[in-house]
Design an enzyme around this catalytic site. Structure first.
Site, short mmCIF file in Angstrom:
data_model
loop_
_atom_site.label_atom_id
_atom_site.label_comp_id
_atom_site.label_asym_id
_atom_site.label_seq_id
_atom_site.Cartn_x
_atom_site.Cartn_y
_atom_site.Cartn_z
N TYR A 1 -1.30 -0.71 10.37
CA TYR A 1 -1.50 -1.19 9.00
C TYR A 1 -0.32 -0.74 8.12
O TYR A 1 0.27 -1.56 7.40
CB TYR A 1 -2.82 -0.65 8.43
CG TYR A 1 -3.00 -1.00 6.97
CD1 TYR A 1 -3.25 -2.31 6.58
CD2 TYR A 1 -2.89 -0.02 5.98
CE1 TYR A 1 -3.39 -2.65 5.24
CE2 TYR A 1 -3.03 -0.35 4.64
CZ TYR A 1 -3.28 -1.66 4.28
OH TYR A 1 -3.39 -2.00 2.95
N SER B 1 0.85 -1.20 0.00
CA SER B 1 0.00 0.00 0.00
C SER B 1 0.88 1.24 0.00
O SER B 1 1.99 1.22 0.57
CB SER B 1 -0.86 -0.01 1.27
OG SER B 1 -1.40 1.27 1.51
#
Ligand SMILES: NC(=O)c1ccc[n+]([C@@H]2O[C@H](COP(=O)([O-])OP(=O)(O)OC[C@H]3O[C@@H](n4cnc5c(N)ncnc54)[C@H](OP(=O)(O)O)[C@@H]3O)[C@@H](O)[C@H]2O)c1
Length: 252
Positions: free
Chosen positions: A147, A134
């Site tokens: 995350y 990501s």
């Protein structure tokens, strides 16, 4: 031995993994796909006889070893691993529930490691590992720190792995996705309602097409959209400002 390329993709029961599986099958690539939800895997199997459904939890080392065994037993070879299965999380570093943090790290870190360590030894020389990461991995992301750190771990590992696998001509590609229209936010662990809205999410097919191009061209890294590249540039030039903007979205 079968001459067609064979891909093992994790997390194919929805979102990026599902769309990527359909894309690879449409390009006549055999796909073994893993996930925990059997009914979603059955739906994929109905689409194409070149799909092998494998129910497996990426957090389970032996399940991922067995997934690789099944893939090679069925198709005779393994050319590509797409380590895609993953989870999101929102919450403060101090106050987040420890079990949520463990589930996140077990899935996003251990799950990728189990997949890579099971697949690479049995992969054809000249093959490829695609890691689905990501843009958060490169950003300051208050209230989404766990995350982002899980994705940064995998991106960092990918850079080392690339050199380690050079002698076998196995490429390692790190795909840094921005927001994608999937179930990801609904299933995110931690505090609800902190998804943010900028930049808008891209259609999942765009992510799948970019992953297919990454398979064809074997780059070291892919950032799919210009707006995501802009965010990464911003994070180099004005990281604190971008971090504070992110905090406004994620803190709620
Ligand atoms: N959507 C976004 O905005 C976005 C942005 C950047 C990066 N990404 C990354 O893209 C990847 C795919 O996410 P997505 O957006 O497609 O989300 P999604 O629709 O929620 O799909 C996640 C997939 O991972 C699988 N999965 C989760 N935990 C698993 C486990 N323990 N064992 C096996 N499979 C597991 C799920 O299958 P089961 O639940 O059936 O097991 C599902 O197939 C993730 O790595 C995510 O971090 C997404």
């Amino acid at each position: 031995m079968n001459k067609q390329p064979v891909a093992l993709i994790t997390g194919v029961s929805s979102g990026v993994g599902y769309a990527t599986t359909l894309k690879f099958l449409s390009e006549n690539i055999y796909v073994a796909g893993t996930a925990r939800r059997a009914e979603r895997l059955e739906q994929l199997q109905q689409h194409n006889k070149n799909f092998l459904p494998i129910i497996a939890d990426v957090r389970d080392t032996s399940a991922m070893q067995a997934a690789v065994d099944q893939t090679i037993e069925q198709f005779g070879r393994l050319d590509l691993l797409i380590a895609n299965a993953g989870l999101g999380h929102r919450g403060s570093i101090i106050e987040s529930n420890w079990q949520d943090i463990k589930t996140l790290l077990d899935t996003n870190i251990d799950g990728v490691l189990h997949s890579v360590r099971a697949a690479v030894p049995r992969m054809q020389d000249g093959g490829q590992v695609i890691l689905i990461s990501s843009i958060a991995a490169r950003m300051i992301t208050p209230y989404a720190g766990f995350y982002a750190a899980s994705k940064a771990f995998i991106s960092s590992l990918g850079r080392a792995l690339r050199l380690e696998l050079e002698s076998r001509h196995i490429a390692v590609t790190d795909v840094l996705l921005g927001r994608v229209q999937t179930e990801f936010n609904e299933k995110r662990l931690g505090q609800p309602g902190r998804g943010g809205s900028f930049p808008p999410a891209m259609p999942v097919e765009n992510a799948a097409n970019a992953i297919f191009r990454a398979y064809q061209k074997r780059p070291k890294q892919v950032v799919v959209r210009w707006v995501d590249r802009l965010m990464l540039w911003g994070n180099i030039i004005i990281p604190e400002w971008i971090g504070r903007k992110a905090m406004k979205q994620y803190k709620g």
